[in-house]
Write an enzyme that holds these catalytic residues in place. Structure first.
Site, short mmCIF file in Angstrom:
data_model
loop_
_atom_site.label_atom_id
_atom_site.label_comp_id
_atom_site.label_asym_id
_atom_site.label_seq_id
_atom_site.Cartn_x
_atom_site.Cartn_y
_atom_site.Cartn_z
N ARG A 196 37.24 91.59 54.94
CA ARG A 196 36.89 92.41 56.10
C ARG A 196 37.22 93.87 55.82
NH1 ARG A 196 38.54 88.29 60.37
NH2 ARG A 196 38.65 86.37 59.17
N GLY A 212 45.55 83.96 61.16
CA GLY A 212 46.60 83.35 61.98
C GLY A 212 46.31 81.91 62.34
N ARG A 213 45.07 81.52 62.16
CA ARG A 213 44.72 80.15 62.51
C ARG A 213 43.54 79.65 61.69
NH1 ARG A 213 41.24 80.48 67.83
NH2 ARG A 213 40.56 82.64 67.70
N ASP A 264 38.90 94.37 61.90
CA ASP A 264 39.28 93.11 61.24
C ASP A 264 38.20 92.04 61.43
OD1 ASP A 264 40.40 93.46 63.96
OD2 ASP A 264 40.87 91.34 63.77
N ASN A 265 37.22 92.33 62.28
CA ASN A 265 36.12 91.39 62.47
C ASN A 265 34.83 91.87 61.81
OD1 ASN A 265 37.78 89.71 63.94
ND2 ASN A 265 37.16 90.54 65.92
N LYS A 320 38.68 77.05 60.31
CA LYS A 320 39.24 77.80 61.44
C LYS A 320 39.85 76.83 62.45
CE LYS A 320 37.81 81.64 64.45
NZ LYS A 320 36.73 82.63 64.63
N ASP A 356 33.12 86.54 62.88
CA ASP A 356 34.14 86.30 63.91
C ASP A 356 33.54 86.32 65.32
OD1 ASP A 356 36.45 85.42 62.99
OD2 ASP A 356 37.59 87.27 63.19
N ASP A 366 49.22 79.75 68.35
CA ASP A 366 49.53 78.37 67.97
C ASP A 366 48.76 77.90 66.74
OD1 ASP A 366 46.99 78.22 68.98
OD2 ASP A 366 47.47 76.90 70.65
N GLY A 367 47.94 78.79 66.19
CA GLY A 367 47.20 78.43 64.98
C GLY A 367 45.98 77.55 65.23
P1 AMP Z 1 40.42 87.33 66.82
O1 AMP Z 1 40.49 88.01 68.14
O2 AMP Z 1 40.03 85.86 66.91
O3 AMP Z 1 39.59 88.06 65.83
O4 AMP Z 1 41.91 87.29 66.24
C1 AMP Z 1 42.70 88.43 66.04
C2 AMP Z 1 43.95 88.04 65.28
O5 AMP Z 1 44.71 87.08 66.01
C3 AMP Z 1 43.67 87.38 63.94
O6 AMP Z 1 44.68 87.80 63.05
C4 AMP Z 1 43.76 85.92 64.25
O7 AMP Z 1 44.09 85.13 63.12
C5 AMP Z 1 44.87 85.87 65.28
N1 AMP Z 1 44.74 84.74 66.20
C6 AMP Z 1 43.80 84.56 67.16
N2 AMP Z 1 44.02 83.39 67.81
C7 AMP Z 1 45.09 82.83 67.25
C8 AMP Z 1 45.81 81.61 67.49
N3 AMP Z 1 45.44 80.76 68.43
N4 AMP Z 1 46.89 81.36 66.72
C9 AMP Z 1 47.27 82.21 65.76
N5 AMP Z 1 46.64 83.36 65.51
C10 AMP Z 1 45.56 83.69 66.23
MG MG Z 2 39.17 88.08 63.99
#
Ligand code: AMP
Ligand code: MG
EC number: 2.7.7.-
Length: 487
Positions: free
Chosen positions: A183, A92-93, A252-253, A113, A262, A125-126
């Site tokens: 993953r 997502g980002r 997913d991590n 990232k 992650d 917000d990516g």
């Molecule tokens: P994480 O908790 O960082 O492992 O993220 C879980 C999911 O949320 C993953 O699919 C990430 O790509 C997405 N994600 C986390 N933060 C953001 C962000 N700021 N913008 C877009 N996607 C996000």
């Molecule tokens: Mg993640």
């Protein structure tokens, strides 16, 4: 040594096609600047460390420039988050910029990232903020230096781009390196969306690229799963032995390579606490320090479920059964070494458990205890460490057992004992408050503290002149810091 434009790309994941990832260009950050780079990670790409100081380096790793041969892609995956299935996650980002191979023939994925929105950004917000990018950078390189398998980090690029979290912060990007970014959740995605052909393609890809030796086995997929079980057991044994709490062990991590992956609200233990929860949105303590061990198995079971099209349930169960014994063997082996023991005795597990039980709620610094234990002979060291414990009688009884055990272990000089123990017992670890200090300085534009901390942590076992302040217990303000999960 290579210049930046001499990297050789071979983007094998991108070639799997649009069912696996989507082409997305990075969205650049304003006024990019180098915060920190890892010389050791640069070496993995055969890059001359000096190139990190050039303007084009900051432009490349903040999305302004791209190699012609790069193929930026957002990967699709899903996963179990806090026990529940999330059917679509994905990058997502972050973007997989491509795969680079070095002179030694190793392949490294370049993942940027914080690179902006993708089809998988959902409400996000990516972006990534400077704070979390620095934490990921420091942790990746520090874990690696401790001998804990981890993704690596090449650099952090800061910027003036505003990013909103609880308050306004600044956007940053971290360049992550790993031999693969696949993953557990990748397999789950194709399993639950019922796409057997793509799932088989993914499995072939992982087998060919990352577990080629399993091809020789009668059941290559089963051999690969077993290997994944083994690597996870070993990785988590190292987390437990060194007091690392990941905090968000969602599937997913979890890397298909058994590397730490992650980084979010992770923490190393300061005082020993088996029930420590580093993620303050983890209200149930699902990912508490001691739960990491059973959760490792839970996650492997989730992966096993996704592999049922390829491997019989009985065989999967049998392979899962390897996890705990392997974990215990690796953990005990490491803890023996942390205690300075070179031989194995049946009661060693109890010796370790008793020590940890005494440390619990005693306010004993987990890292410094082992380091100090090797500073002097067993008898002198335990006498000095005694005062840190609440249950003095309990500690005295343990100390007697320990001294007797050391005596049975063999004859060696204190110099040998010290050298052997210091080689496995770090003096410096990434304490949350140290990261916090470095982040505060970086947020006001001073990157020297991040760089110094990174340097110190790249040689955690070696006492470094003038760096005493990094080998201290946290000051009162630095204990039990609440680390924001928003990143
Ligand atoms: P994480 O908790 O960082 O492992 O993220 C879980 C999911 O949320 C993953 O699919 C990430 O790509 C997405 N994600 C986390 N933060 C953001 C962000 N700021 N913008 C877009 N996607 C996000
Ligand atoms: Mg993640």
């Amino acid at each position: 040594m290579k210049a930046l434009d001499e990297l050789t790309f071979d983007n094998r994941f991108a070639r799997l096609g649009d069912a696996f990832s989507t082409h997305v260009l990075p969205d650049p950050l304003d006024e990019p600047r180098l915060v920190v780079a890892s010389d050791a990670a640069m070496a993995l790409l055969d890059l001359d460390p000096a190139v990190a100081q050039t303007p084009v380096f900051a432009e490349l790793f903040s999305g302004h420039k791209l190699w012609e041969a790069a193929e930026p892609r957002a990967m699709v995956y899903s996963g179990h988050q806090f026990g529940g299935y999330s059917p679509q996650l994905g990058d997502g980002r972050g973007l997989l910029l491509g795969e680079v191979y070095n002179a030694a023939g190793e392949h490294w994925d370049l993942h940027l990232k914080g690179a902006g929105m993708t089809p998988y950004s959902r409400m996000g917000d990516g972006r990534a903020v400077l704070r979390s990018s620095i934490r990921e950078f420091l942790a990746s390189e520090a874990l690696h230096a401790l001998g804990i398998p981890s993704s690596r980090a090449l650099c952090v690029i800061g910027s003036s781009t505003p990013v909103w979290r609880e308050k306004q912060e600044r956007g940053a990007m971290v360049l992550r390196l790993a031999p693969s970014h696949i993953r557990f959740g990748h397999f789950e995605y194709f399993y639950y969306t019922k796409k057997p052909e793509q799932q088989a393609e993914l499995a072939e890809h992982v087998l060919n690229l990352h577990y080629p030796e399993c091809r020789e086995q009668p059941e290559p997929y089963l051999a690969m799963f077993r290997e994944i079980v083994e690597r996870n057991a070993e990785m988590i044994a190292k987390w437990q032995a060194y007091g690392f709490c990941h905090g968000v062990m969602n599937t997913d991590n979890m890397s298909i390579l058994g590397i730490t992956f992650d980084f979010g609200p992770f923490a190393f233990l300061d005082d020993f606490d088996a029930h420590f929860i580093c993620n303050h949105s983890d209200h149930e303590g699902r990912y508490s320090f001691s739960n990491q061990v059973p959760i490792g198995q839970w996650n492997l079971s989730a992966l096993a479920q996704a592999l049922t099209p390829f491997i019989s349930v009985d065989a999967l169960k049998e392979a899962l059964g390897l996890y705990l014994p392997l974990y215990q063997a690796h953990y005990l082996d490491l803890m023996r070494r942390r205690l300075g023991l070179t031989t194995a005795e049946e009661d060693d597990q109890k010796l370790v458990e008793r020590l940890l039980a005494l440390m619990q709620n005693s306010g004993v610094d987990y890292t410094l205890f082992f380091r100090r234990l090797g500073d002097e002979s067993a008898a002198l060291a335990v006498a000095r460490l005694r005062d840190d414990f609440v249950d003095l009688a309990g500690f005295d009884a343990w100390a007697e057992l320990y001294k007797a055990r050391v005596a049975r272990d063999g004859e060696y000089s204190q110099a040998q004992r010290r050298e052997r123990m210091h080689a496995v017992n770090p003096l410096y670890i990434l304490r949350n408050y140290l990261a916090q200090n470095a982040i505060a300085a970086a947020e006001s534009g001073d990157y020297s503290e991040v760089r110094r901390l990174h340097e110190v942590l790249s040689r955690p076992f070696e006492e470094q002149a003038g760096m005493e302040q990094y080998a201290q217990r946290p000051p009162d303000w630095g204990k039990h810091l609440e680390i924001s999960c928003s990143s």
